[in-house]
Design an enzyme around this catalytic site. Structure first.
Site, PDB file in Angstrom:
ATOM      1  N   SER A  47       0.839  -1.195   0.000  1.00  0.00           N
ATOM      2  CA  SER A  47       0.000   0.000   0.000  1.00  0.00           C
ATOM      3  C   SER A  47       0.874   1.244   0.000  1.00  0.00           C
ATOM      4  O   SER A  47       2.093   1.150   0.038  1.00  0.00           O
ATOM      5  CB  SER A  47      -0.897  -0.003   1.236  1.00  0.00           C
ATOM      6  OG  SER A  47      -0.104   0.174   2.395  1.00  0.00           O
ATOM      7  N   LYS A  48       0.213   2.380  -0.025  1.00  0.00           N
ATOM      8  CA  LYS A  48       0.937   3.663  -0.147  1.00  0.00           C
ATOM      9  C   LYS A  48       2.005   3.824   0.919  1.00  0.00           C
ATOM     10  O   LYS A  48       3.023   4.453   0.686  1.00  0.00           O
ATOM     11  CB  LYS A  48      -0.024   4.854  -0.052  1.00  0.00           C
ATOM     12  CG  LYS A  48      -1.241   4.764  -0.904  1.00  0.00           C
ATOM     13  CD  LYS A  48      -2.453   4.321  -0.096  1.00  0.00           C
ATOM     14  CE  LYS A  48      -3.050   3.054  -0.687  1.00  0.00           C
ATOM     15  NZ  LYS A  48      -3.743   2.184   0.238  1.00  0.00           N
ATOM     16  N   ARG A  49       1.749   3.278   2.092  1.00  0.00           N
ATOM     17  CA  ARG A  49       2.728   3.507   3.144  1.00  0.00           C
ATOM     18  C   ARG A  49       4.047   2.774   2.885  1.00  0.00           C
ATOM     19  O   ARG A  49       5.023   2.966   3.589  1.00  0.00           O
ATOM     20  CB  ARG A  49       2.155   3.117   4.506  1.00  0.00           C
ATOM     21  CG  ARG A  49       1.870   1.658   4.671  1.00  0.00           C
ATOM     22  CD  ARG A  49       1.029   1.401   5.934  1.00  0.00           C
ATOM     23  NE  ARG A  49       0.633   0.017   5.999  1.00  0.00           N
ATOM     24  CZ  ARG A  49       1.427  -0.958   6.402  1.00  0.00           C
ATOM     25  NH1 ARG A  49       2.657  -0.682   6.792  1.00  0.00           N
ATOM     26  NH2 ARG A  49       1.017  -2.206   6.405  1.00  0.00           N
ATOM     27  N   GLY A  92       5.532   3.274   0.107  1.00  0.00           N
ATOM     28  CA  GLY A  92       6.160   4.103  -0.913  1.00  0.00           C
ATOM     29  C   GLY A  92       5.285   4.152  -2.144  1.00  0.00           C
ATOM     30  O   GLY A  92       4.073   3.967  -2.056  1.00  0.00           O
TER      31      GLY A  92
END
Length: 490
Positions: free
Chosen positions: A254-256, A258
RNA sequence: GCCCCCAUCGUCUAGCGGCCUAGGACAUCGCCCUCUCACGGCGAAGACACCGGUUCAAAUCCGGUUGGGGGUACCA
């Protein structure tokens, strides 16, 4: 033989995730390998979040990766429309049909009531499922609920016995208990929109999808969908659930972790070919040795049989390496086309580049090519070729320009450069060698200070290439500038 | 809670009973090339989660344990 028809059905949430891109790729490769049809369907039933822009972003990303669709937005086919928001009447029609058949019914239970029951079931160690409270409502009860202002949902009446088997092309036969695992799930929400598990069946059936290739997160929902297919008398497609893509910590990517957006990767300077090749290897392999594939090769060699069952960790380093490989494979012309926008954005080159400037760019790229991992790297690595306004790395200055004889060496080189007929290795090397004897140092002791003077760093292409690219005037100016700087320091 | 899936080097994976003293790629480390950095070449280290079976023989088959992931929504 029946034509293979597969589809990619993203919901336009604003960007194309690499996981989605990988799913799209496997579908696309499967279609192309089998001379089948690749359908693109936009699942935009979440009206609040779906916008035309968000859809366009996904189309752009697919285009960037070279995945063309045979039916879908912009490519009308026999089974459109290809936006779920334009198919709403179909879902209502099939929901009505199920109700007529006694395989669906209205439910007036509120989310709060349902949540309470669910908690109770969990407490008792049972599987959570709807208790069919509204299955046999009398007309009076219904009128009562409506009077209370409740708007009903429509639930599917699932099978009361037996098992539903998913014959997965990757995982084999997977069995689900109908009673415990398939409850009377909602197919039409109170706002009249279909739920995913219902819409996907109606659409896939009507679009004559033969193979459903999707993420493993959908495996558990598949028995529900199969029961719908069967209730409606639709042929059940083949299913292939591909492994999930995880982050370095093994949780879902996921976005966390990167960048996960395909377009974001594009902006950072990843090549389409590298993305596709890398994504193809996430969950698929050909044999024990090959990792680099051309696109036609991927199409030729791809098969579901060789898709792995285990989740794959997204390894950015391998992607970077692969990007470097494909950058090095590019012709100088093509590399130039890829990098031009980055240089223009950095202000290194104007919008209209004349042939002289382009030639200069090409010469720089020849040196930079083996040093690039990302296209965007070409900005920092080439800065001193385009402008005098670059930073001196103070650490490097400290380490290299503070050695004894540095000033004398630079002055010597300055004279050599001024006197050489042409600035190339053939003419300069003999002069430099003379300097070595004079100062009693090694080549590196002469070249490193020069490199720092010309580039501000201790990392650059070969010094003779730098000299030739910079040209006599700039070289002399920069040495002079460096000497002045050293004077001020002492 | 209940259900489903999965389990080989740090990572992606090859392996579908004997070819395995487990192969490749990325990353790591060393050496070579060399004016630095890359590129390139050579080499090193590094894995069958655990416990039981089945079998003459198990990384490969079966069961369990543990671990990870997913599902269980009026999200897709």
């Amino acid at each position: 033989m029946n034509t293979v028809r597969v589809r990619f059905a993203p919901s336009p949430t604003g960007y194309l995730h690499v996981g989605g891109a990988r799913t799209a790729l496997f579908n696309w490769l499967y279609a192309r390998h089998h001379d089948g049809v690749f359908v693109l369907r936009i699942e935009d039933t979440d009206l609040a979040r779906s916008t035309d822009e968000a859809t366009q972003v996904i189309l752009d990303a697919l285009q960037f990766l070279g995945m063309d669709w045979d039916e879908g937005p912009g490519v009308e086919g026999d089974y459109g429309p290809y936006y779920q928001s334009k198919r709403l009447d179909l879902y209502g029609k099939y929901a009505d049909k199920l109700m007529e058949m006694g395989r669906a019914y209205k439910c007036y239970c509120t989310p709060e009531e349902l949540e309470k029951k669910r908690e109770e079931q969990i407490k008792q160690g049972q599987a959570t499922h709807y208790d069919r409270h509204c299955l046999h409502l009398t007309a009076e009860q219904e009128a009562q609920y409506q009077a209370e202002g409740r708007t009903p949902v429509i639930r599917f009446k699932s099978l009361d016995e037996g098992v539903t088997e998913v014959d997965d092309m990757i995982r084999g036969k997977v069995r689900f208990d109908n009673v415990a695992q398939v409850d009377d799930f909602v197919i039409m929400k109170s706002d009249g929109m279909p739920t995913y598990n219902f819409a996907v069946v109606v659409d896939d059936a009507l679009m004559r999808i033969t193979h459903v290739i999707r993420g493993e997160d959908h495996l558990s929902n598949t028995p529900k969908q199969i029961q719908i297919y069967q209730a409606l008398g639709f042929p059940v497609p083949r299913f292939a659930h591909i492994p999930m893509i995880l982050g370095p910590d093994k949780s879902l990517l996921s976005k966390r972790h990167g960048a996960t957006s395909v377009m974001q990767f594009k902006e950072e300077g990843y090549l389409s070919h590298a993305m596709v090749n890398y994504l193809a290897l996430l969950g698929w392999s050909y044999d024990d040795s090959q990792t680099l594939f051309s696109i036609p090769e991927l199409i030729e060699k791809f098969s579901l049989e060789r898709v792995s069952k285990n989740p794959a960790v997204f390894d950015i380093q391998k992607l970077e390496w692969m990007n470097g490989v494909y950058i090095r494979e590019l012709s100088l012309e093509d590399l130039y086309s890829e990098i031009l926008p980055y240089w223009q954005q950095a202000g290194f080159l104007p919008q209209d580049v004349n042939s002289e400037l382009k030639d200069y760019g090409l010469r720089i790229l020849k040196e930079l090519q083996p040093r690039l991992k990302l296209l965007a790297d070409a900005v920092d690595l080439a800065r001193y070729f385009f402008t005098d306004d670059y930073e001196y790395n103070q650490e490097v200055v400290e380490k290299i320009l503070t050695k004894p004889q540095t000033k004398e060496i630079l002055k010597y080189i300055s004279e050599a450069v001024a006197n050489a007929s042409v600035l190339d290795e053939e003419n300069l090397k003999p002069l430099f060698k003379q300097g070595l004897e004079q100062f009693g140092v090694k080549m590196g002791d002469l070249i490193q200070p020069l490199r720092v003077a010309l580039t501000g760093t201790n990392v650059s292409p070969g010094i003779y290439d730098v000299l030739a690219l910079l040209g006599r005037e700039r070289v002399l100016e920069r040495i002079k500038r460096t000497l002045e700087m050293l004077e001020e320091r002492s």
